[in-house]
Write a protein that holds these residues in place. Sequence first.
Motif, mmCIF file in Angstrom:
data_model
loop_
_atom_site.group_PDB
_atom_site.id
_atom_site.type_symbol
_atom_site.label_atom_id
_atom_site.label_comp_id
_atom_site.label_asym_id
_atom_site.label_seq_id
_atom_site.Cartn_x
_atom_site.Cartn_y
_atom_site.Cartn_z
ATOM 1 N N GLU A 280 -6.023 1.656 -2.357
ATOM 2 C CA GLU A 280 -4.606 2.012 -2.569
ATOM 3 C C GLU A 280 -4.315 3.249 -3.396
ATOM 4 O OE1 GLU A 280 -3.897 -0.203 -0.629
ATOM 5 O OE2 GLU A 280 -4.196 -2.265 -1.297
ATOM 6 N N PHE B 214 3.491 -5.012 -3.722
ATOM 7 C CA PHE B 214 4.007 -4.608 -2.410
ATOM 8 C C PHE B 214 3.571 -5.575 -1.311
ATOM 9 C CE2 PHE B 214 -0.041 -2.474 -3.090
ATOM 10 C CZ PHE B 214 -0.741 -2.918 -1.982
ATOM 11 N N CYS B 215 2.835 -6.634 -1.701
ATOM 12 C CA CYS B 215 2.188 -7.498 -0.716
ATOM 13 C C CYS B 215 2.945 -8.813 -0.598
ATOM 14 C CB CYS B 215 0.755 -7.745 -1.169
ATOM 15 S SG CYS B 215 -0.200 -8.731 -0.032
ATOM 16 N N GLU C 57 -7.924 -10.813 4.371
ATOM 17 C CA GLU C 57 -7.255 -9.957 3.376
ATOM 18 C C GLU C 57 -8.109 -9.893 2.118
ATOM 19 O OE1 GLU C 57 -2.646 -9.798 3.428
ATOM 20 O OE2 GLU C 57 -3.227 -11.896 3.509
ATOM 21 N N ARG D 122 3.202 -12.666 -0.025
ATOM 22 C CA ARG D 122 2.322 -13.833 -0.131
ATOM 23 C C ARG D 122 3.115 -15.110 -0.006
ATOM 24 N NH1 ARG D 122 -1.709 -11.419 0.020
ATOM 25 N NH2 ARG D 122 -2.092 -13.249 1.274
ATOM 26 N N LYS E 260 -2.521 -4.546 -9.116
ATOM 27 C CA LYS E 260 -3.731 -4.745 -8.306
ATOM 28 C C LYS E 260 -4.798 -5.512 -9.064
ATOM 29 C CE LYS E 260 -5.129 -3.882 -4.697
ATOM 30 N NZ LYS E 260 -4.787 -4.031 -3.333
ATOM 31 N N ARG F 4 -11.583 -6.930 -1.883
ATOM 32 C CA ARG F 4 -11.134 -6.324 -3.146
ATOM 33 C C ARG F 4 -12.316 -5.601 -3.780
ATOM 34 N NH1 ARG F 4 -7.057 -7.443 -6.227
ATOM 35 N NH2 ARG F 4 -8.242 -7.952 -8.083
ATOM 36 N N CYS G 60 -5.038 -14.935 -1.267
ATOM 37 C CA CYS G 60 -5.686 -13.894 -2.066
ATOM 38 C C CYS G 60 -5.707 -14.321 -3.525
ATOM 39 C CB CYS G 60 -4.922 -12.583 -1.914
ATOM 40 S SG CYS G 60 -5.718 -11.208 -2.756
ATOM 41 N N ALA H 24 -5.152 -12.166 -5.861
ATOM 42 C CA ALA H 24 -4.220 -11.289 -6.582
ATOM 43 C C ALA H 24 -2.798 -11.461 -6.045
ATOM 44 C CB ALA H 24 -4.671 -9.844 -6.421
ATOM 45 N N LYS H 25 -1.856 -10.755 -6.697
ATOM 46 C CA LYS H 25 -0.466 -10.788 -6.234
ATOM 47 C C LYS H 25 0.109 -9.394 -6.405
ATOM 48 C CE LYS H 25 2.088 -14.626 -7.344
ATOM 49 N NZ LYS H 25 2.728 -15.512 -8.322
ATOM 50 N N CYS H 26 -0.300 -8.489 -5.522
ATOM 51 C CA CYS H 26 0.163 -7.108 -5.677
ATOM 52 C C CYS H 26 1.660 -7.034 -5.368
ATOM 53 C CB CYS H 26 -0.626 -6.184 -4.762
ATOM 54 S SG CYS H 26 -2.373 -6.246 -5.131
HETATM 55 S S1 SF4 Z 1 -2.726 -6.165 -1.463
HETATM 56 FE FE1 SF4 Z 1 -4.743 -7.069 -1.118
HETATM 57 S S2 SF4 Z 1 -5.469 -7.586 -3.187
HETATM 58 FE FE2 SF4 Z 1 -3.272 -7.311 -3.333
HETATM 59 S S3 SF4 Z 1 -2.395 -9.356 -3.106
HETATM 60 FE FE3 SF4 Z 1 -2.381 -8.369 -1.086
HETATM 61 S S4 SF4 Z 1 -4.287 -9.032 -0.116
HETATM 62 FE FE4 SF4 Z 1 -4.495 -9.444 -2.338
#
Ligand code: SF4
Length: 620
Positions: A323, A232-233, A269, A235, A335, A298, A226, A228-230
């Motif tokens: 979200e 709660f996510c 994603e 990676r 986000k 996104r 992705c 981004a680096k949210c």
């Molecule tokens: S929540 Fe979605 S936009 Fe955010 S880092 Fe994860 S995959 Fe990427």
Amino acid sequence: MICTSRIRPDGLQTSFPPYGALALIQSLVKAGYQVTSLFDIYAFRPPYSEIEATFQRERPDVVGISGVVSTSYKFIKRLIATLHEILPQTPVIVGGNVAANSEILLRIAKADYCVIGEGEETIIELVNYLRQKGGRSQPDDYNVLRRILGIAFLDDNNVAAFSGYRPDISADRLYDPAVDILERDSDINRYIIDPWYYVGFAYDRRTFEPHRKGKKLATLVSTKGCVAKCTFCHRWDIGIRFVPVDLVIERIKMLQESYNVGFISFSDENFGSNRKWVDELLKKITPLDVLWRVGGVRCRTVTLDMLKRMREAGCVNVQYGMESGSQRMLDVMEKNTKVQHNLDAAKWTSEAGMYTSYAMVLGMPGECPETVAETIQFLKEVTEFLPEPPYGRVSINRLEALPGTPVYEYGKVLGLIGRTPQEEEEYLLHISDTSGGDAGKQLNFTDFPDFIVQSWKRLMWIEVMHNWYKKNPDKELPLLTTVWKNLLSLFVPNYTRHMKRMPKKDSSKGRDLIDTFVDKDFNTRRDEIEETLIGLRYHTSLCFTRHFVVLEGIIKDFFSKDIPKRWWLEKMLEILVYYVKGPKKERFSDYRSMRGLMKEIKPEPLTESERNLIPLQLGR
Ligand code: SF4
Ligand code: B12
């Protein structure tokens, strides 16, 4: 043998093939390990006795367990114990995102090795090593293990060690559907299915064109990672890789020719963030005449023009990670989007003639009545023009803090999750088999009592539904019909399931079909009592029903969940204190980058094992 694990044992099964497990088997077979088989526990959901019998019968030399999500921990722990009992010499390797918490898997669940990140190369080196080493009781050569990148293990001093990340594999090796393995070892009909699994197809009249009758749906993925680096996510990939368009097209053609596929779900994603790639895909997918959907775009990626062109190329449904409707919450999530992006994406998708639904994450640090009100306002705006009551389009999920994310580490700093492996394990067991849609099991990161946070979810839902009826008075159902329909589903629990299994009618508009969907999208659900009460409120303007709905929800959670009663008592006490003293002192009042904050606080590792596993903590 590579096993998948049980996820959502009682929930709707996903059509997402076990891509991780398939990738490993392909890799091993290529390296000469011809006898690698897939035990697709996820797909078959066999009784536990059958799982044991399979191990007894097959007696694999090495078992790899794929734990796609950390919520499969409890099941994996049991699986490892069974394997050690039945096959004491068979080494057990655990990979997938569950390995973000490797120390617990190694120390408590007794996995022999964990694989961190992509396993295609790692598994070969590890299996080669195990061939030399022999059975589990033979001593390990830690010098060799340290050189196998991408693994975690307990070293000679019983300290957890991580050998470091391995470079990512090339994009043309990603997400091969490996239908031959699914044919041989699993049940391909669980993965190549009717398109009605996704309600979005029923909203598009092209689905009902005669030449698509009987066509099946398959799931492909076209990107990994992705932009981004949210917070709660989770990676483990750095950046994003795009599967070459020609390869995607080749895969679709194969599915069309061999499996009568006419519908594709791109379950990415982050679909579409490379415009050039999208343009090429749209050009090359159009002549194939497939209808498709994308799950995971996104909001700031899309433009009205791009969406219109996607529709022309066969797209019927775009799912976003919106979200929240509160800018403050979007910022806390990191986000990197604005509420306006969410609003635009929602409106443009409808304008372009495609279906979407709205998935919200509730309960990030700093969530409060004001941010909830902002999200309600946002949801009202994006749902009031919809053709049907939005009960199937709004999915409100409690934040679930999972290992490998900043929010999980922040939970440790706040003391919501303990720091020792035993305490962390307690938390992992607690959230095993739950999803963000389940109420009552997640941690509370807000300054408000958990009951209040729970009530926000229902408040959002009822306010949005009520708003829709207010804006669409002509669509109201007669009160008695609402009550009757909902009571029926309430007292005949199989009624809804039965509806789902009914042979679907072909309808020119898809309307009949849409009505037979019960849960339309991930964690959306129809709540019969709530709907009746909304109807009641609508018809009678009884404002107290709103409070009643919230209370009813909490009582229902109390009785339906496997939550320790002690916990509930604590929650009740919490709410009493709240009524006397007001909310807790604000812990997250101003916007702060959680990742930045974690770097600032830099909690000192308690043990050497913890220090060695730091690279696993915040994701990459
Ligand atoms: S929540 Fe979605 S936009 Fe955010 S880092 Fe994860 S995959 Fe990427
Ligand atoms: C498909 C999917 C699901 C499916 C899983 C179905 C299935 N049959 O596997 C479903 C819909 C059920 C699902 C549900 C959830 N999911 Co999900 N899901 C995914 C998704 C999109 C793809 C997984 C995948 O196949 N990846 C592709 C393969 C190639 O990668 P992989 O699985 O990681 O495998 C590689 C390596 O991990 C490793 N590996 C994997 N297994 C093994 C085994 C061995 C032995 C070895 C050596 C190596 C190895 O090698 C593989 C090849 O490189 C990921 C995001 C992503 N893109 O990865 C999120 C993801 C796994 N999901 C996630 C979450 C949070 C959830 C939910 C908890 C959401 C929620 N709060 O409700 C729920 C779980 C609910 C529940 N009740 O338990 C998180 C997990 C974070 C974590 N630490 O656990 C992810 C990572 C999303 C994210 N970015 O945060 N999900």
